[in-house]
Design a protein around this motif. Structure first.
Motif, PDB file in Angstrom:
ATOM      1  N   ASP A  59       2.295  -0.959   5.579  1.00  0.00           N
ATOM      2  CA  ASP A  59       3.539  -1.223   6.311  1.00  0.00           C
ATOM      3  C   ASP A  59       4.089   0.020   6.995  1.00  0.00           C
ATOM      4  O   ASP A  59       5.111  -0.058   7.665  1.00  0.00           O
ATOM      5  N   ASP A  60       3.433   1.164   6.808  1.00  0.00           N
ATOM      6  CA  ASP A  60       3.926   2.463   7.286  1.00  0.00           C
ATOM      7  C   ASP A  60       5.352   2.705   6.818  1.00  0.00           C
ATOM      8  O   ASP A  60       6.191   3.240   7.542  1.00  0.00           O
ATOM      9  N   ALA A  61       5.636   2.313   5.566  1.00  0.00           N
ATOM     10  CA  ALA A  61       6.982   2.442   5.012  1.00  0.00           C
ATOM     11  C   ALA A  61       7.395   3.889   4.839  1.00  0.00           C
ATOM     12  O   ALA A  61       8.592   4.193   4.812  1.00  0.00           O
ATOM     13  N   TRP A  62       6.421   4.787   4.711  1.00  0.00           N
ATOM     14  CA  TRP A  62       6.723   6.200   4.501  1.00  0.00           C
ATOM     15  C   TRP A  62       6.565   7.024   5.773  1.00  0.00           C
ATOM     16  O   TRP A  62       6.773   8.236   5.761  1.00  0.00           O
ATOM     17  N   GLY A  63       6.175   6.376   6.867  1.00  0.00           N
ATOM     18  CA  GLY A  63       6.041   7.069   8.150  1.00  0.00           C
ATOM     19  C   GLY A  63       4.895   8.057   8.212  1.00  0.00           C
ATOM     20  O   GLY A  63       4.903   8.967   9.054  1.00  0.00           O
ATOM     21  N   ILE A  64       3.864   7.886   7.371  1.00  0.00           N
ATOM     22  CA  ILE A  64       2.748   8.842   7.344  1.00  0.00           C
ATOM     23  C   ILE A  64       1.397   8.168   7.604  1.00  0.00           C
ATOM     24  O   ILE A  64       0.362   8.831   7.581  1.00  0.00           O
ATOM     25  N   THR A  65       1.411   6.865   7.876  1.00  0.00           N
ATOM     26  CA  THR A  65       0.157   6.132   8.044  1.00  0.00           C
ATOM     27  C   THR A  65      -0.477   6.426   9.392  1.00  0.00           C
ATOM     28  O   THR A  65       0.214   6.478  10.419  1.00  0.00           O
ATOM     29  N   ARG A  66      -1.781   6.621   9.382  1.00  0.00           N
ATOM     30  CA  ARG A  66      -2.557   6.729  10.615  1.00  0.00           C
ATOM     31  C   ARG A  66      -3.509   5.548  10.680  1.00  0.00           C
ATOM     32  O   ARG A  66      -4.243   5.257   9.730  1.00  0.00           O
ATOM     33  N   PHE A  67      -3.449   4.835  11.810  1.00  0.00           N
ATOM     34  CA  PHE A  67      -4.284   3.649  11.987  1.00  0.00           C
ATOM     35  C   PHE A  67      -5.483   3.984  12.868  1.00  0.00           C
ATOM     36  O   PHE A  67      -5.388   4.846  13.742  1.00  0.00           O
ATOM     37  N   PRO A  68      -6.612   3.313  12.652  1.00  0.00           N
ATOM     38  CA  PRO A  68      -6.848   2.266  11.654  1.00  0.00           C
ATOM     39  C   PRO A  68      -6.841   2.828  10.238  1.00  0.00           C
ATOM     40  O   PRO A  68      -7.299   3.946  10.002  1.00  0.00           O
ATOM     41  N   LEU A  69      -6.310   2.028   9.318  1.00  0.00           N
ATOM     42  CA  LEU A  69      -6.171   2.428   7.922  1.00  0.00           C
ATOM     43  C   LEU A  69      -7.093   1.595   7.041  1.00  0.00           C
ATOM     44  O   LEU A  69      -7.019   0.366   7.046  1.00  0.00           O
ATOM     45  N   VAL A  70      -7.933   2.270   6.293  1.00  0.00           N
ATOM     46  CA  VAL A  70      -8.696   1.634   5.215  1.00  0.00           C
ATOM     47  C   VAL A  70      -7.996   2.002   3.915  1.00  0.00           C
ATOM     48  O   VAL A  70      -8.065   3.148   3.477  1.00  0.00           O
ATOM     49  N   PRO A  71      -7.269   1.049   3.293  1.00  0.00           N
ATOM     50  CA  PRO A  71      -6.573   1.368   2.046  1.00  0.00           C
ATOM     51  C   PRO A  71      -7.555   1.476   0.877  1.00  0.00           C
ATOM     52  O   PRO A  71      -8.774   1.384   1.039  1.00  0.00           O
ATOM     53  N   GLY A  72      -6.978   1.656  -0.322  1.00  0.00           N
ATOM     54  CA  GLY A  72      -7.780   1.638  -1.540  1.00  0.00           C
ATOM     55  C   GLY A  72      -7.932   2.991  -2.189  1.00  0.00           C
ATOM     56  O   GLY A  72      -8.670   3.841  -1.684  1.00  0.00           O
ATOM     57  N   HIS A  73      -7.237   3.194  -3.330  1.00  0.00           N
ATOM     58  CA  HIS A  73      -7.317   4.475  -4.020  1.00  0.00           C
ATOM     59  C   HIS A  73      -7.415   4.284  -5.533  1.00  0.00           C
ATOM     60  O   HIS A  73      -6.983   5.143  -6.301  1.00  0.00           O
ATOM     61  N   GLU A  74      -7.976   3.170  -5.952  1.00  0.00           N
ATOM     62  CA  GLU A  74      -8.273   2.932  -7.364  1.00  0.00           C
ATOM     63  C   GLU A  74      -9.735   2.503  -7.462  1.00  0.00           C
ATOM     64  O   GLU A  74     -10.059   1.380  -7.796  1.00  0.00           O
ATOM     65  N   VAL A  75     -10.599   3.442  -7.134  1.00  0.00           N
ATOM     66  CA  VAL A  75     -12.012   3.147  -6.880  1.00  0.00           C
ATOM     67  C   VAL A  75     -12.848   3.335  -8.145  1.00  0.00           C
ATOM     68  O   VAL A  75     -12.721   4.343  -8.845  1.00  0.00           O
ATOM     69  N   ILE A  76     -13.713   2.376  -8.391  1.00  0.00           N
ATOM     70  CA  ILE A  76     -14.774   2.509  -9.389  1.00  0.00           C
ATOM     71  C   ILE A  76     -16.110   2.301  -8.668  1.00  0.00           C
ATOM     72  O   ILE A  76     -16.252   1.363  -7.877  1.00  0.00           O
ATOM     73  N   GLY A  77     -17.043   3.195  -8.922  1.00  0.00           N
ATOM     74  CA  GLY A  77     -18.350   3.048  -8.280  1.00  0.00           C
ATOM     75  C   GLY A  77     -19.340   4.041  -8.833  1.00  0.00           C
ATOM     76  O   GLY A  77     -19.077   4.747  -9.814  1.00  0.00           O
ATOM     77  N   LYS A  78     -20.496   4.103  -8.198  1.00  0.00           N
ATOM     78  CA  LYS A  78     -21.556   5.010  -8.634  1.00  0.00           C
ATOM     79  C   LYS A  78     -21.826   6.061  -7.569  1.00  0.00           C
ATOM     80  O   LYS A  78     -21.789   5.768  -6.365  1.00  0.00           O
ATOM     81  N   ILE A  79     -22.082   7.277  -8.020  1.00  0.00           N
ATOM     82  CA  ILE A  79     -22.413   8.365  -7.109  1.00  0.00           C
ATOM     83  C   ILE A  79     -23.725   8.026  -6.394  1.00  0.00           C
ATOM     84  O   ILE A  79     -24.743   7.748  -7.031  1.00  0.00           O
ATOM     85  N   SER A  80     -23.667   8.051  -5.064  1.00  0.00           N
ATOM     86  CA  SER A  80     -24.873   7.764  -4.278  1.00  0.00           C
ATOM     87  C   SER A  80     -25.434   9.001  -3.597  1.00  0.00           C
ATOM     88  O   SER A  80     -26.613   9.028  -3.221  1.00  0.00           O
ATOM     89  N   ARG A  81     -24.591  10.031  -3.443  1.00  0.00           N
ATOM     90  CA  ARG A  81     -25.054  11.262  -2.799  1.00  0.00           C
ATOM     91  C   ARG A  81     -24.149  12.402  -3.236  1.00  0.00           C
ATOM     92  O   ARG A  81     -22.947  12.208  -3.426  1.00  0.00           O
ATOM     93  N   ILE A  82     -24.716  13.594  -3.398  1.00  0.00           N
ATOM     94  CA  ILE A  82     -23.922  14.748  -3.817  1.00  0.00           C
ATOM     95  C   ILE A  82     -24.227  15.939  -2.915  1.00  0.00           C
ATOM     96  O   ILE A  82     -25.336  16.076  -2.393  1.00  0.00           O
ATOM     97  N   GLY A  83     -23.194  16.775  -2.743  1.00  0.00           N
ATOM     98  CA  GLY A  83     -23.379  18.018  -2.000  1.00  0.00           C
ATOM     99  C   GLY A  83     -24.203  19.008  -2.797  1.00  0.00           C
ATOM    100  O   GLY A  83     -24.327  18.910  -4.024  1.00  0.00           O
ATOM    101  N   ASP A  84     -24.751  20.011  -2.096  1.00  0.00           N
ATOM    102  CA  ASP A  84     -25.713  20.906  -2.754  1.00  0.00           C
ATOM    103  C   ASP A  84     -25.065  21.888  -3.722  1.00  0.00           C
ATOM    104  O   ASP A  84     -25.768  22.627  -4.413  1.00  0.00           O
TER     105      ASP A  84
END
Length: 335
Positions: free
Chosen positions: A49-74
């Protein structure tokens, strides 16, 4: 470069639609996570909703992520491809400021938020700095653990930061997505827990979550009857209440701690606070070390959110369900 398949909103209050973007070369200290599930938090709604005035669109939400590591930096040595991990509100820290060097990464003024200026976990892949990612204990149920990465750490962090004792009396104001987890964590911590709710139907639910007793805030005199009982009150609501009434419930040196994002100014009477040496405070999520501690504690004491599940392609239905206020108590998108 790899292509990420995600769901994004192109404008404030807009629907989430299929969206693709490219990931560039992975940084030396970064990891890519193949998303298995992602919780939906009220902060996602605020960003949509850009309620805080900090959103940049397009926005992909989601910050409660569970998953598996698929790639790592060296330069990443503490994860391996295939590790199951969690990612919360922060996707990176500056690692050089006094807050980071002091172990308070969540207070870093240059911290990178997972969904502020970057794309989050409503997707098949999300990238983050490895410091902000936590390995999931094997004893945790990965299918429902996502909300611990934001809601869980939000309510757990004060127990650690303020040295809450197992003999303390803790009150939880509001029995929702945050409140039900606050009850569970405080009970497992060893505290005597009282749940404050304005909904009579939630009183039994609060007891089922682990509260020792409840206070119906709509009953005349119910709050006054609890005067002077509490070492800590955790407010998980985002609406204005009579805060001075709640402050009167604190013992000397007690604390009212705000976890819900109340936007109205707090109207506080200073004199009772002064003579009781009372505190009003607030806090954001937690440091990487505290997140790891929270996950281990949750695994050991079987603390888990109550969740409802939607397939990720029904994300708009899930968002609407959360907006309706009918979610019980956290929503998780499954891929």
């Amino acid at each position: 470069m790899s292509t990420v398949l995600a769901y994004a909103a192109s404008k404030a209050n807009g629907a989430l639609e299929p969206f693709e973007y490219k990931l560039g070369p992975i940084g030396p200290e970064e990891v890519d996570i193949t998303v298995e599930s992602c919780g939906i938090c009220h902060s996602d709604l605020s960003m949509l909703d850009d309620a805080w005035g900090i959103t940049r669109f397009p926005l992909v939400p989601g910050h409660e992520v569970i998953g598996k590591i698929s790639r790592i930096g060296d330069q990443v040595s503490h994860f391996s491809v295939g590790d199951r991990v969690g990612l919360g509100w922060h996707a990176g820290y500056c690692m050089t400021c006094n807050q980071c060097l002091g172990g308070h990464h969540n207070l870093c003024s240059n911290a990178e938020s997972t969904i502020v200026g970057r794309h989050g976990g409503f997707a098949d892949t999300v990238r983050a700095h490895s410091t902000s990612v936590a390995k999931l204990p094997d004893a945790l149920n990965a299918k429902i653990a996502g909300p611990l990465l934001c809601g869980g750490i939000t309510v757990f962090n004060p127990l650690v930061q303020f040295g809450i004792s197992p003999t303390d009396n803790v009150g939880v104001i509001g029995i929702g997505g945050l409140g039900h987890l606050a009850i569970k964590f405080a009970r497992a911590w060893g505290c005597h827990v009282t749940a404050f709710t304005s909904e009579g139907a939630k009183e039994q639910e609060a007891l089922d979550f682990g509260a020792h007793d409840t206070v119906n805030s709509r009953k005349p005199g119910a709050i006054k009857d609890a005067t002077g009982r509490f070492d800590l009150l955790l407010s998980t609501v985002n609406v204005k209440l009579d805060w001075n009434s709640y402050i009167s419930l604190l013992k000397p040196r007690g604390r009212l701690h705000m976890l819900g994002a109340v936007t109205d100014p707090l109207d506080l009477n200073l004199i009772p606070m002064m003579f009781g040496q009372l505190s009003v405070s607030s806090s954001p999520v937690g440091s990487p070390a505290t997140i790891r501690k929270m996950l281990e504690f949750a695994a050991r004491h079987d603390v888990a959110p109550v969740t409802e599940h939607y397939p990720m392609n029904k994300v708009n239905d899930a968002i609407q369900h959360l907006r309706s206020g009918k979610a019980r108590y956290r929503i998780v998108l499954d891929r």
